[in-house]
Design a protein around this motif. Structure first.
Motif, PDB file in Angstrom:
ATOM      1  N   UNK A   1      51.692 -49.511   9.696  1.00 12.75           N
ATOM      2  CA  UNK A   1      50.978 -48.236   9.799  1.00 12.75           C
ATOM      3  C   UNK A   1      51.942 -47.054   9.804  1.00 12.75           C
ATOM      4  N   UNK A   2      53.080 -47.201  10.482  1.00 13.23           N
ATOM      5  CA  UNK A   2      54.070 -46.123  10.537  1.00 13.23           C
ATOM      6  C   UNK A   2      54.755 -45.933   9.185  1.00 13.23           C
ATOM      7  N   UNK A   3      54.976 -47.035   8.473  1.00 11.30           N
ATOM      8  CA  UNK A   3      55.559 -46.915   7.130  1.00 11.30           C
ATOM      9  C   UNK A   3      54.610 -46.161   6.206  1.00 11.30           C
ATOM     10  N   UNK A   4      53.337 -46.458   6.334  1.00  6.57           N
ATOM     11  CA  UNK A   4      52.331 -45.811   5.494  1.00  6.57           C
ATOM     12  C   UNK A   4      52.130 -44.348   5.874  1.00  6.57           C
ATOM     13  N   UNK A   5      52.157 -44.078   7.186  1.00  3.92           N
ATOM     14  CA  UNK A   5      51.936 -42.711   7.671  1.00  3.92           C
ATOM     15  C   UNK A   5      53.007 -42.352   8.702  1.00  3.92           C
ATOM     16  N   UNK A   6      54.198 -42.004   8.243  1.00  3.44           N
ATOM     17  CA  UNK A   6      55.270 -41.628   9.180  1.00  3.44           C
ATOM     18  C   UNK A   6      54.949 -40.365   9.970  1.00  3.44           C
ATOM     19  N   UNK A   7      53.892 -39.650   9.544  1.00  2.04           N
ATOM     20  CA  UNK A   7      53.489 -38.438  10.264  1.00  2.04           C
ATOM     21  C   UNK A   7      53.051 -38.751  11.690  1.00  2.04           C
ATOM     22  N   UNK A   8      52.784 -40.037  11.986  1.00  4.69           N
ATOM     23  CA  UNK A   8      52.439 -40.409  13.349  1.00  4.69           C
ATOM     24  C   UNK A   8      53.619 -40.206  14.298  1.00  4.69           C
ATOM     25  N   UNK A   9      54.828 -40.145  13.722  1.00  4.77           N
ATOM     26  CA  UNK A   9      56.032 -39.954  14.536  1.00  4.77           C
ATOM     27  C   UNK A   9      56.742 -38.648  14.245  1.00  4.77           C
ATOM     28  N   UNK A  10      56.508 -38.084  13.095  1.00  3.86           N
ATOM     29  CA  UNK A  10      57.205 -36.860  12.689  1.00  3.86           C
ATOM     30  C   UNK A  10      56.198 -35.799  12.283  1.00  3.86           C
ATOM     31  N   UNK A  11      56.400 -34.596  12.766  1.00  2.92           N
ATOM     32  CA  UNK A  11      55.537 -33.500  12.345  1.00  2.92           C
ATOM     33  C   UNK A  11      54.589 -33.048  13.429  1.00  2.92           C
TER      34      UNK A  11
END
Length: 595
Positions: free
Chosen positions: A456-466
């Motif tokens: 999920x984080x690879x697909x949507x890194x925005x969960x950790x950045x931004x």
């Protein structure tokens, strides 16, 4: 008045018990035990007559170790399974093996320390021999003491249902050797039972047929007669064992598939902390791989050691300079390692730990550094200004250069985000109050959830950045960040023109995922664990970590430093008595058994 020895010079059991508790439980030196015993008795107005030598105290301690071994055999009477765990290390250029066993009974799980042993090497075959020797030693002692009527360690091995270790290749090979050893012994026991049901004529016929084959293999009657008596006896004994094993295998094949699975039950699981450590390393390898795959991008500043720096500066353009550059490390992990040497040096006389105190390991160091980046830079500047030369030493300058390098800061941010999102929540599930399972064999869902979350984080890194990053979607368990200030510090640095941070994070996660898949092989579909029933999983209960063995080595190093003349036999006796809680068991033994 209490007499330490009776008229025959024998120390009474009451005194022996107190001496054992003082030495093993409270680490009182053997030469001070009598003095302490008298002081304690004096407080209660009891006069103590006599004395006990240090040698006698040592013998009493060994007896306590033997009692602990008997305690283990006693526990096997109600056992539904035994799981083993072990590890190895070196201490002063000597190889040591640590062993623990968990006896699973219907009502509770009993953990026993089996002692440390020196070994010639750390090969899987040598480790197997160590385990066999340990089990046989337990049964020999129990048989000589009269606790059991048969000196047969096969009873122990037929109860073994699991083995827990780290993920090293030698440990996985050791598991396979243990599995084969258990199968061989079970086959022998089953064969011996079947042989007892044969008539004398049937057994004699088998021996006759086996003897004919034996003579033929030797090259005929003439060649057989040339063999020494010892060699003929050895071959005959081997022939008899083979006949028993063949009969045992034939009996085993008569069982149903369910019965076969029950007999052969032995599962392996790897330490969860080793899983986390190795998967983090896999992600870090991905950082170097990322820069190698993108030669057009500016990599982290190289941090050559003192000699390589001289070669690069004084022999620029030469092969030596190119080699020095290639050998030089770079990136956040290198900076964190150097920072640890400066701010938390293992030698207390070196480094700056008296001036600035921090605890360092690689993941935690990166989190500390990114959180207090300005403080570290300011501190190193302060150190520089307070030196007579006005210059930092080479290591300190490397750390300062690494902290000021924007590309290296990107790596700090990526490592810290992974630590916050995966490492810490995973460790909370393993060690923390949120842990739901205490059996490592039941953690398959957790590890599959780790893979799903990384995807999920690879697909949507925005969960950790931004701006949309949050613990709800970013953290593995959805709970609050372990260090909120660290998360916000990462966001602050990430917003300061760090263009590769998102793609670097994705690459780190992909490499970490590859490592997770490699180190969670025991939970694969179609494996032995996936086919095991809930009842079998309970019979093969194992700890989630290998802390017991790791802690045993730490304890031995500390104890041997404080007591350099303490023998390994005495150490094992003390630690087994203490960990196995043998004091209460000792009181259940009859005077005859204690003798």
């Amino acid at each position: 008045t209490f007499f330490l020895k009776d008229s025959s010079g024998i120390i009474p059991d009451e005194a022996r018990d107190v001496f054992l508790d003082l030495v093993a439980m409270d680490a009182v030196p053997a030469n001070k035990v009598t003095r302490m015993f008298k002081r304690i008795a004096g407080v209660f107005g009891v006069q103590v007559e006599g004395d006990v030598s240090r040698r006698s105290v040592g013998q009493i301690t060994k007896e306590g170790g033997n009692a602990s071994k008997l305690q283990i055999i006693e526990a096997l009477k109600d056992a539904e399974g035994i799981t083993l765990s072990g590890d190895g290390t070196t201490h002063k250029n000597e190889t040591y093996e640590s062993k623990f066993a968990t006896v699973i009974t219907p009502n509770k799980k009993l953990q026993f320390f089996l002692g440390l042993k020196m070994a010639l090497n750390h090969t899987s075959e040598t480790q197997l021999e160590g385990w066999i020797e340990t089990a046989e030693d337990l049964f020999h002692l129990a048989y000589r003491s009269g606790l059991i009527v048969e000196d047969d360690a096969r009873i122990f091995w037929n109860l073994v249902t699991g083995f827990h270790s780290d993920h090293a290749a030698d440990q996985k090979k050791l598991f396979e050797l243990l599995k084969k050893w258990k199968e061989q012994l079970e086959c022998e026991v089953r064969g011996e039972s079947a042989v007892k049901r044969l008539t004398d004529n049937e057994y004699a016929c088998l021996i006759f047929q086996g003897s004919q084959v034996l003579v033929q293999k030797a090259g005929g009657p003439a060649a057989w007669d040339v063999l020494t008596t010892k060699e003929r006896t050895r071959r005959i004994d081997e022939m008899r064992r083979q006949i028993i094993c063949d009969i045992g295998e034939a009996e085993f094949q008569k069982l149903s598939e369910e019965e076969k699975a029950e007999v052969d039950l032995i599962l392996w699981a790897g330490c969860c902390m080793h899983k986390e450590m190795n998967t983090f390393k896999g992600g870090c390898v991905g950082l170097d791989e990322y820069w190698n795959k993108h030669p057009d991008l500016h990599p982290p500043i190289p941090l050559p050691n003192h000699d390589n720096t001289a070669a690069i500066r004084k022999a620029a353009g030469t092969e030596a300079a190119e080699h020095a550059t290639a050998c030089s490390e770079q990136g956040a992990i290198k900076v964190a390692s150097l920072a640890g040497a400066i701010f938390r040096h293992k030698d207390r006389k070196q480094g700056q730990q008296d001036t600035l105190r921090f605890y360092f390991d690689q993941k935690l160091a990166c989190a500390l550094i990114i959180t207090h980046m300005d403080l570290f830079i300011e501190f190193l500047t302060y150190v520089q200004h307070n030196k007579g030369s006005g210059k930092l030493n080479h290591m300190e300058q490397n750390v300062l250069d690494g902290l000021n390098d924007p590309v290296t800061r990107q790596e700090f941010c990526v490592i810290t985000l992974y630590w916050l999102a995966i490492s810490v929540p995973y460790m909370r599930e393993i060690r923390g109050p949120q842990a739901k399972e205490n059996n490592v064999l039941k953690l398959g869902d957790l590890h599959r959830r780790v893979i799903e979350h990384i995807d999920a984080l690879i697909k949507e890194p925005e969960h950790l950045l931004g701006p949309d990053a949050s613990e709800t979607r970013g953290s593995l368990d959805g709970h609050g960040w372990e260090w909120p200030d660290t998360f916000y510090a990462v966001q602050r640095h990430a917003s300061q023109q760090l263009p590769q941070i998102q793609s670097l994070l994705i690459h780190f996660l992909k490499k970490a995922k590859e490592s997770w898949l490699q180190f969670m092989s025991e939970f694969e579909e179609g494996g032995a664990l996936s086919r095991a029933t809930p009842e079998k999983i309970e019979r093969a209960w194992m700890e989630k970590t290998n802390d017991l063995n790791e802690g045993a080595f730490r304890s031995y190093r500390q104890t041997s430093r404080a007591n350099p003349t303490l023998s390994l036999v005495q150490y094992n006796a003390q630690q087994m008595y203490k960990f196995n809680q043998t004091s209460s068991y000792l009181h259940t033994l009859s005077p005859a058994m204690r003798q």
